[in-house]
Write a protein that holds these residues in place. Structure first.
Motif, PDB file in Angstrom:
ATOM      1  N   UNK A   1       5.185  -5.817  13.727  1.00  0.00           N
ATOM      2  CA  UNK A   1       5.386  -5.593  12.476  1.00  0.00           C
ATOM      3  C   UNK A   1       6.046  -4.369  12.237  1.00  0.00           C
ATOM      4  N   UNK A   2       6.920  -4.451  10.999  1.00  0.00           N
ATOM      5  CA  UNK A   2       7.673  -3.025  10.829  1.00  0.00           C
ATOM      6  C   UNK A   2       6.909  -2.587   9.530  1.00  0.00           C
ATOM      7  N   UNK A   3       6.148  -1.563   9.427  1.00  0.00           N
ATOM      8  CA  UNK A   3       5.597  -1.034   8.502  1.00  0.00           C
ATOM      9  C   UNK A   3       6.243  -0.049   7.516  1.00  0.00           C
ATOM     10  N   UNK A   4       5.970  -0.234   6.420  1.00  0.00           N
ATOM     11  CA  UNK A   4       6.540   0.648   5.489  1.00  0.00           C
ATOM     12  C   UNK A   4       5.794   2.106   5.387  1.00  0.00           C
ATOM     13  N   UNK A   5       6.567   3.278   5.587  1.00  0.00           N
ATOM     14  CA  UNK A   5       5.866   4.504   5.139  1.00  0.00           C
ATOM     15  C   UNK A   5       6.752   5.306   4.192  1.00  0.00           C
ATOM     16  N   UNK A   6       6.259   6.444   3.741  1.00  0.00           N
ATOM     17  CA  UNK A   6       6.961   7.177   2.543  1.00  0.00           C
ATOM     18  C   UNK A   6       8.074   7.748   3.221  1.00  0.00           C
ATOM     19  N   UNK A   7       7.937   8.284   4.522  1.00  0.00           N
ATOM     20  CA  UNK A   7       9.270   8.766   5.232  1.00  0.00           C
ATOM     21  C   UNK A   7      10.093   7.971   6.250  1.00  0.00           C
TER      22      UNK A   7
ATOM     23  N   UNK B   1       1.813   9.173  -3.186  1.00  0.00           N
ATOM     24  CA  UNK B   1       2.025  10.439  -2.779  1.00  0.00           C
ATOM     25  C   UNK B   1       0.904  11.063  -2.057  1.00  0.00           C
ATOM     26  N   UNK B   2      -0.559  10.215  -2.327  1.00  0.00           N
ATOM     27  CA  UNK B   2      -1.631  10.745  -1.708  1.00  0.00           C
ATOM     28  C   UNK B   2      -1.396  10.681  -0.197  1.00  0.00           C
ATOM     29  N   UNK B   3      -0.486   9.873   0.339  1.00  0.00           N
ATOM     30  CA  UNK B   3      -0.414   9.345   1.781  1.00  0.00           C
ATOM     31  C   UNK B   3      -1.575   8.363   2.046  1.00  0.00           C
ATOM     32  N   UNK B   4      -2.445   8.142   1.336  1.00  0.00           N
ATOM     33  CA  UNK B   4      -3.621   7.336   1.984  1.00  0.00           C
ATOM     34  C   UNK B   4      -3.118   5.658   2.102  1.00  0.00           C
ATOM     35  N   UNK B   5      -2.166   5.295   1.130  1.00  0.00           N
ATOM     36  CA  UNK B   5      -1.757   4.111   1.377  1.00  0.00           C
ATOM     37  C   UNK B   5      -1.032   3.820   2.695  1.00  0.00           C
ATOM     38  N   UNK B   6      -0.341   4.695   2.947  1.00  0.00           N
ATOM     39  CA  UNK B   6       0.426   4.758   4.405  1.00  0.00           C
ATOM     40  C   UNK B   6      -0.474   4.874   5.606  1.00  0.00           C
ATOM     41  N   UNK B   7      -1.725   5.348   5.415  1.00  0.00           N
ATOM     42  CA  UNK B   7      -2.588   5.262   6.537  1.00  0.00           C
ATOM     43  C   UNK B   7      -3.299   3.996   6.569  1.00  0.00           C
TER      44      UNK B   7
END
Length: 231
Positions: free
Chosen positions: A145-151, A96-102
């Motif tokens: 690559x297809x990268x998983x993101x929260x949204x 939920x921090x969004x940091x792993x997405x980045x």
């Protein structure tokens, strides 16, 4: 000697105090450690530019040193260091921090920019008009690559020498992941719910193909499945 070397490394990384046997080197430990701190931030900042901008230089440097201590580089090429940062951030900051997405996006872009060159096999495109989709396989370029993101998901690729990314619709995500899994074109289209096969489709193969050619996603079209190496 090996135990002494490990003790020095542990002391250098701040994992423990310098043993008595290392008193001669102890005076130099702070300087060595400061150099490593600076190197960790410099090396990690190369691939993780978005993450560094989000955190700011000071917080990013602290993160880089913590990551270096937990996952020190295993190779001399520091450009290969950073693949574990996503899971490191997930454990410590949470999704939920969004940091792993980045971190995921930054690392995928870094890998794309380091991918091998591959020119489009233009002649192979003729197969799209002569061969049924059940007997076709679309080959994507290295580094894509297809990268998983929260949204949702993002597509990452290299155009020229620069990594690029864009958001994907649900249909595009399913289609691209199917191609990356080496399924044939018919199965990939079915997974994406191509226009005319679903009440509210969000994938148009014609539009996708035009974008794939313009943005250098496609490497070529094959009339045989990719060969697999067996052990």
């Amino acid at each position: 000697m090996k135990a002494e070397q490990q003790a020095f490394v542990d002391a250098l990384l701040g994992r423990c105090e310098a043993p008595a046997a290392l008193t001669g080197a102890e005076r130099g430990l702070p300087a060595y450690r400061n150099n490593l701190r600076a190197l960790s931030a410099q090396a990690l900042g190369v691939p993780f530019t978005r993450l560094r901008e989000a955190l700011g230089d000071g917080e990013f440097a602290t993160l880089a040193w913590s990551f270096w201590r937990a996952h020190p580089p295993e190779r001399g090429d520091l450009a290969q260091w950073g693949g574990a940062l996503e899971s490191f951030l997930t454990d410590r900051a949470g999704e939920d921090s969004g940091l792993p997405d980045l971190a995921r996006l930054d690392w995928a872009l870094h890998q794309a920019e380091r991918a091998a060159d591959a020119e489009l096999a233009v002649d192979s495109l003729a197969l799209l008009g002569t061969t049924p989709p059940e007997a076709l396989w679309l080959q994507l370029r290295p580094g894509l690559a297809v990268v998983r993101q929260q949204d949702g998901a993002a597509l990452v690729w290299r155009q020229g020498w620069r990594g690029e990314s864009q958001r994907l619709s649900a249909g595009e995500t399913r289609f691209m992941r199917a191609l990356l899994a080496d399924v044939n074109l018919a199965e990939a289209l079915a997974s994406a719910e191509v226009k005319g096969s679903a009440p509210e489709p969000d994938f148009d193969f014609g539009a996708w193909l035009q974008a794939a050619l313009q943005k250098a996603w496609l490497h070529g079209v094959r009339s045989a499945p990719p060969s697999r190496t067996t052990s």
